[in-house]
Design an enzyme around this catalytic site. Structure first.
Site, PDB file in Angstrom:
ATOM      1  N   TRP B 353       0.808  -1.226   0.000  1.00 53.35           N
ATOM      2  CA  TRP B 353       0.000   0.000   0.000  1.00 53.35           C
ATOM      3  C   TRP B 353       0.846   1.285   0.000  1.00 53.35           C
ATOM      4  CZ3 TRP B 353      -0.652  -4.224   3.240  1.00 53.35           C
ATOM      5  CH2 TRP B 353      -1.786  -5.012   2.989  1.00 53.35           C
ATOM      6  N   ASP B 354       2.165   1.157  -0.171  1.00 55.90           N
ATOM      7  CA  ASP B 354       3.025   2.345  -0.088  1.00 55.90           C
ATOM      8  C   ASP B 354       2.878   3.037   1.268  1.00 55.90           C
ATOM      9  OD1 ASP B 354       4.873   4.220  -0.771  1.00 55.90           O
ATOM     10  OD2 ASP B 354       3.626   5.309  -2.186  1.00 55.90           O
ATOM     11  N   TYR B 355       2.773   2.238   2.307  1.00 57.76           N
ATOM     12  CA  TYR B 355       2.710   2.810   3.655  1.00 57.76           C
ATOM     13  C   TYR B 355       4.109   2.989   4.253  1.00 57.76           C
ATOM     14  CZ  TYR B 355      -2.401   2.495   4.280  1.00 57.76           C
ATOM     15  OH  TYR B 355      -3.766   2.677   4.200  1.00 57.76           O
TER      16      TYR B 355
END
Lengths: 120, 697
Positions: B353-355
């Site tokens: 999630w590109d966290y």
């Protein structure tokens, strides 16, 4: 009918155009509303859309009942909006504001409508 | 508060000053004696603490004020009672504005340092500048002449690093030095007094960070955050432009001798035995998680705390190695004496999630019930969870629950069955519902409700899908992002601003990506249209090597109107009780004055809560200063109540962290107003100082 057409002044034309706009808005809401219902979403938009179609249709025929239907939709919308989001102003904005603006126009067209209904 | 004449006068005087400095620099060829490396290797750190470890009360000596990153100043001349009298003390313009190639890519995000009587900062394209802290007059500048082709996602330079060589004579060149990392991946050290390159650092003042990375593709590997110095070791990571390919530059973390620029160690998680440069013809392990944001550090322990990002690529993880899954999106403590990890703490398992960890964590002596304190580190995340960890061991001081995570999507077998949740505090809000959809009218609201129902949404960590859109909430902008949080240990309060916006994403099958001609950066095409703002990160990224490309609708905005599909507020600021993690107050951040449908400013002064980028600062007098929101205002907020006590209109977006300092007995608040392409605020090159009116004027 001939006398009706002959006597349609600026107010009368405006009424007709407005009524048609209501019907178009109602068609958009009802069509999208059906889609939303089939996806398991809210029934509100379908019902409100049908209400606007009926309201606009009646007003286009110079029938005062269209006004009552419109305000019924507005009242129902208010109740639904308060139920859904409470008194949150930013969230009431898309739900209620447009109807109130249209409601003011409906009220402004009321004398024209009354006059035209009397001539039917 | 801005008078154009005043601005003009400054521009004229400063451009003259710049010219003079440049001539001096050209004329100067002698290389004065520099401190030797042996001096720096002597562990004199405890005897002579760096300003960055223990700044003078009136200074702001590191990006987060000090290495521990409190963003809290002991100054108290400006108070809640007199803050309304603040006025512009001076305005400086760096002169660095986008030319053709940089159009739509500028986001300077610059935060100056203040040490002694001087400010030190960098412009979007890495021009290093020193200003007189009292007047804003330029004292020197060093332009490393970064090619605009090296701009990655954004032209950003969040700040520079200050270092004093222990036991060096004051008049020695580079006894005090300013160091920056550049967009074209260089470390540059200059003398803090003159701006001249430190000849003894690396190759004539420069260290090339491309060494060992592999084929040089400008814009793929860039430094946008200031490196940190721990016990004489200069530690840096780099931004690796997201979404290009699995075979991306390594996320290797490197430590250099801050005096000589020599590589002391490298931490390559994919090759733990490698401690220096990779053998000729090889590279550091490609595609590994990187650190693009700013680290914090503990000089006494000799630990640097690295908020690591995600593996390449962000939205597919099928070929990640064990080490990548171990360290991705984790806080990693490295002992700078060995270059080896001491502990690490993961905030997302199998992050698709590109966290990335975007926030710089804050060191604090954490209060316990019995009156004792624990050396701790506070770690905010993009999901909004805030963790409090023992900074010696990495153990959480509060329960961390592993909660069941949704499954499904394109790689159900790889996803983690659980995800961590902090028992201390979360900035996140409940899951979205259909009724949270928004618009200007019932029609666009209905459209958004239909999209909501058509999309896959299973709450936080909804797995990426290819056959339908998936909702990611919160989006990759946070929660908390690089602006980080501010901590006042005396008042026992954390101030955190946050975003509250979903992204509306979809994986793109490879054939469709080919049809759309999504090409990676090394193919010589970064998909940007130079006439407009660069696309949001992930809005059509090829993810070469993965089965899918990715399409991100950042902020989930409706077509035509450009309005968000979800209701405001989109961002807020919150005060959190340090000891308990309980919310003290929570307010929307930012007004609607610059936002509206079809991109037209509404001029509405209502506090709506806008997306924001940039962090807060705290003062001992009980004030928060923050810009960050998309309304182009800087404001002072009462720490106790959350009430906005003062604001001023900036000439460009305030997407930068402000600082406060004292010079000549006067307290200043300084912010870089540089704007941000992704936040769609006006781009500028301003550095603006506020102060109370001088007595007798």
């Amino acid at each position: 009918m001939a006398t009706n057409k002959a006597s349609r002044g600026v107010g009368g034309w405006f009424l007709l155009v407005f009524a048609i706009i209501l019907v178009i808005l109602g068609l958009i809401l009802a069509a999208g509303g059906i889609w939303l219902v089939t996806l398991g979403g809210s029934w509100y938009y379908l019902i409100a859309g049908l209400g606007l179609i009926i309201s606009g249709g009646l007003m286009a025929r110079d029938l005062l009942t269209g006004v009552w239907v419109y305000f019924l939709v507005l009242l129902g919308t208010l109740i639904w909006a308060l139920w859904e989001v409470g008194l949150s102003p930013w969230e009431l904005l898309p739900r209620v504001f447009g109807y109130i603006v249209l409601g003011v126009i409906v009220l402004a067209l009321l004398p024209t409508l009354k006059r035209r209904q009397a001539t039917i | 508060m801005f008078t154009s004449l005043r601005v003009l006068a400054y521009v004229v005087s400063l451009s003259l000053a710049t010219h003079a400095v440049a001539q001096n620099a050209e004329g100067e060829t002698e290389v004065p004696e520099e401190p030797t490396s042996s001096e720096a290797q002597t562990p004199t750190f405890s005897a002579t603490p760096q300003p960055s470890d223990d700044p003078a009360p009136g200074d702001w000596a590191a990006w987060g004020r000090e290495s521990g990153a409190s963003r809290h100043s002991p100054l108290d001349e400006i108070t809640p009672d007199n803050v309304s009298q603040l006025e512009v003390a001076w305005i400086y313009r760096t002169g660095d504005m986008p030319e053709e190639e940089g159009q739509g890519k500028y986001a300077p995000e610059t935060t100056p340092l203040k040490v002694g009587d001087n400010l030190y900062l960098c412009s979007a394209m890495n021009v290093m500048v020193s200003l007189d802290a009292r007047t804003g007059e330029e004292q020197w500048r060093h332009d490393p002449e970064v090619d605009p082709g090296a701009i990655p996602y954004s032209a950003s330079c969040r700040g520079v690093t200050y270092y004093e060589v222990p036991d060096a004579a004051d008049d020695q060149l580079c006894a005090t030095r300013i160091i920056e990392g550049t967009l074209d991946a260089r470390l540059i050290a200059v003398d803090a007094q003159t701006g001249e390159l430190c000849q003894g650092f690396g190759d004539g003042g420069t260290v090339d960070l491309w060494a060992g990375i592999g084929e040089k593709v400008p814009g793929w590997y860039s430094v946008t955050s200031p490196p940190v110095v721990v016990q004489g070791v200069l530690v840096t990571g780099a931004q690796v432009k997201d979404g290009q390919a699995e075979d991306a530059p390594s996320g290797v973390i490197r430590g250099y001798d801050v005096v000589t620029g020599e590589l002391e160690w490298a931490w390559d998680m994919g090759n733990p035995n490698l401690d220096g440069l990779p053998p000729e013809g090889e590279t550091y392990t490609r595609g590994t998680p990187n650190m693009w944001t700013t680290a914090s550090s503990d000089e006494e322990l000799g630990y640097v705390y690295l908020p690591m990002g995600n593996s390449s690529v962000d939205y597919w993880g099928g070929n990640r190695s064990e080490e990548e899954n171990e360290f991705s999106t984790s806080l990693v403590a490295i002992d700078v004496n060995t270059g080896e990890p001491v502990w690490h703490f993961q905030t997302v398992h199998y992050d698709v999630w590109d966290y990335d960890l975007g926030s710089q964590p804050t060191l604090v002596d954490f209060p316990r019930d019995d009156g004792s304190t624990v050396p701790a580190i506070i770690l905010p995340s993009k999901q909004g969870d805030i963790y409090v960890l023992n900074r010696e061991t990495g153990e959480s001081l509060f329960p961390v629950e592993e909660v069941e995570a949704p499954t499904g999507g394109v790689e159900p077998d790889n996803l983690s069955p659980t995800q961590p949740r902090s028992g201390y505090h979360s900035l996140a809000f409940p899951n979205l519902e259909e009724k949270d959809m928004w618009g200007m009218t019932p029609i666009d609201q209905l459209w958004c409700r239909i999209q909501f129902r058509r999309a896959s949404y299973k709450g936080m960590y909804t797995p990426p899908t290819v056959d339908q859109r998936f909702i990611q909430y919160p989006g990759y902008n946070g929660g908390n992002d690089w602006g980080s949080t501010a901590v006042d240990a005396e008042r026992g309060i954390i101030i955190a601003n946050y975003n509250d916006i979903p992204n509306f994403n979809r994986l793109i099958p490879r054939e469709e990506a080919e049809e759309r001609n999504l090409r990676p950066i090394y193919a010589g095409d970064d998909n940007t249209d130079s006439d407009t703002d660069g696309p949001a990160e992930g809005a059509g990224d090829p993810q070469v090597g993965a089965p899918y490309a990715i399409d991100v609708n950042a902020g989930w905005r409706a077509p035509v109107t450009g309005m968000p599909c979800t209701a405001p507020p989109y961002g807020g600021i919150r005060a959190i009780d340090l000891a308990s993690g309980e919310t003290l107050w929570d307010e929307p951040l930012g007004t609607a004055r610059k936002n509206g449908p079809f991109g037209i400013p509404s001029h509405m002064p209502f506090k709506i809560g806008t997306p924001n980028n940039g962090g807060p600062l705290l003062t001992a007098s009980g004030l928060i200063f923050i810009a960050a929101a998309t309304d182009d205002l800087i404001r002072a907020i009462d720490t106790e109540t959350g009430e906005v006590l003062w604001n001023d209109v900036l000439p460009a977006g305030g997407q930068a962290n402000p600082i406060t300092y004292e010079a000549n007995g006067r307290q200043y608040v300084v912010i870089g107003a540089g704007g941000h392409h992704f936040m769609e605020t006006p781009i500028g090159d301003y550095v603006i100082a506020y102060a109370l009116p001088e007595d007798g004027n």
